[in-house]
Design a protein around this motif. Structure first.
Motif, short mmCIF file in Angstrom:
data_model
loop_
_atom_site.label_atom_id
_atom_site.label_comp_id
_atom_site.label_asym_id
_atom_site.label_seq_id
_atom_site.Cartn_x
_atom_site.Cartn_y
_atom_site.Cartn_z
N TYR A 1 108.74 -25.39 -18.86
CA TYR A 1 109.62 -24.21 -18.21
C TYR A 1 111.09 -24.36 -18.94
N TYR A 2 111.66 -23.51 -19.30
CA TYR A 2 112.93 -23.38 -19.91
C TYR A 2 113.89 -22.56 -19.53
N ARG B 1 119.96 -24.00 -13.25
CA ARG B 1 121.34 -24.40 -13.16
C ARG B 1 121.89 -24.94 -14.30
N LEU B 2 121.40 -25.67 -14.94
CA LEU B 2 121.82 -26.24 -16.09
C LEU B 2 122.01 -25.39 -17.41
N ALA B 3 121.07 -24.28 -17.27
CA ALA B 3 121.29 -23.33 -18.09
C ALA B 3 122.47 -22.51 -17.81
N LYS B 4 122.68 -22.19 -16.62
CA LYS B 4 123.76 -21.36 -16.22
C LYS B 4 125.25 -22.08 -16.51
N ALA B 5 125.19 -23.65 -16.59
CA ALA B 5 126.25 -24.23 -17.02
C ALA B 5 126.24 -24.33 -18.65
N GLY B 6 125.29 -23.61 -19.33
CA GLY B 6 125.62 -23.43 -20.79
C GLY B 6 124.61 -24.46 -21.60
N TYR B 7 123.72 -24.86 -20.88
CA TYR B 7 122.75 -25.65 -21.74
C TYR B 7 121.49 -25.08 -21.89
N PHE B 8 120.63 -25.16 -23.07
CA PHE B 8 119.33 -25.12 -23.16
C PHE B 8 118.36 -26.09 -22.45
N ALA B 9 118.13 -25.68 -21.20
CA ALA B 9 117.27 -26.74 -20.26
C ALA B 9 115.83 -26.45 -20.31
N VAL B 10 115.27 -27.73 -20.15
CA VAL B 10 113.68 -27.58 -20.44
C VAL B 10 113.01 -28.78 -19.55
N THR B 11 111.97 -28.76 -18.91
CA THR B 11 111.17 -29.37 -18.26
C THR B 11 109.72 -28.97 -18.74
N ASN B 12 109.02 -30.05 -18.23
CA ASN B 12 107.62 -30.02 -18.42
C ASN B 12 106.85 -30.52 -17.30
N GLU B 13 105.72 -30.05 -17.36
CA GLU B 13 104.66 -30.67 -16.18
C GLU B 13 104.23 -32.04 -16.82
N PRO B 14 104.65 -33.18 -16.23
CA PRO B 14 104.05 -34.63 -16.80
C PRO B 14 102.77 -35.00 -16.23
N TYR B 15 102.30 -34.43 -15.30
CA TYR B 15 101.04 -34.76 -14.74
C TYR B 15 99.85 -33.80 -14.79
N PHE B 16 99.96 -32.99 -16.03
CA PHE B 16 98.95 -31.86 -16.06
C PHE B 16 97.67 -32.61 -16.41
N ARG B 17 97.49 -33.54 -17.07
CA ARG B 17 96.05 -34.11 -17.47
C ARG B 17 95.61 -34.93 -16.09
N ILE B 18 96.30 -35.14 -15.40
CA ILE B 18 95.90 -35.76 -14.04
C ILE B 18 95.65 -34.68 -13.17
N TRP C 1 110.00 -29.08 -29.84
CA TRP C 1 109.79 -27.59 -29.62
C TRP C 1 111.45 -27.01 -29.36
N ALA C 2 112.25 -27.84 -28.52
CA ALA C 2 113.51 -27.15 -27.99
C ALA C 2 114.33 -27.14 -29.36
#
Length: 172
Positions: free
Chosen positions: A17-18, A49-66, A100-101
């Motif tokens: 998600y970004y 919220r980080l994007a609203k502060a001006g950043y390209f923010a990205v997170t991922n699902e670390p446990y998708f294999r589990i 990717w980012a």
């Protein structure tokens, strides 16, 4: 998402998600690392919220294999599931997310923040990836905690030569 672009994406097989401010210009990147419940709505909100502060923010699902740890009701099962994710697998995934980012943002300016297990990962990944410029850890174990994580942040501090802020409550 007012004023932002972004949303759910797949980076290879990694759910992510970004969010980034609308408009032109490459923004610095911040990687947001979830705690043991994975990429749930609060983590997505931090990303926005980080994007609203001006950043390209990205997170991922670390446990998708589990599996989907948000569906588990027993905290011991959640912890057991999260503790199956090895640091090396997480590092590989975060490397892919940052690559990717980098095609969409200014990854020459790279930060990381994370909560609980993600806070631990801030220290570990900053030691692993020399491209990280700064990190903020919101609590998280400083010691090895499972066979998949044989070392802890205190074992790698000598490999960190960039600023990392650790925020730990007195009663944690």
């Amino acid at each position: 998402m007012d004023g932002l672009d972004g949303g759910e994406v797949k980076i290879g097989d990694i759910p992510a998600y970004y969010a980034v401010p609308k408009g032109k210009g490459k923004r610095p990147v911040v990687l947001v690392v979830p705690e043991i419940w994975g990429m749930h709505e609060h983590i997505k909100d931090v990303t926005r919220r980080l994007a609203k502060a001006g950043y390209f923010a990205v997170t991922n699902e670390p446990y998708f294999r589990i599996g989907d740890l948000t569906k588990l009701e027993n905290i011991k099962e959640v912890i057991a599931g999260a503790n199956q994710l090895s640091d090396m697998q997480a590092f590989e995934d975060y490397d892919k997310v940052i690559d990717w980012a980098a095609g969409r943002a200014d990854a020459s300016k790279l930060g990381i923040t994370g909560f609980c297990r993600g806070g631990r990962m801030v220290w570990m990944y900053t030691a692993h990836n020399k491209k990280i410029d700064a990190g903020v850890a919101w609590y998280g174990s400083l010691m090895p905690i499972a066979p998949a994580m044989p070392t802890g942040p205190l074992d790698v501090t000598d490999k960190i030569d960039r600023p990392v802020l650790g925020l730990y409550g007195g009663a944690d």
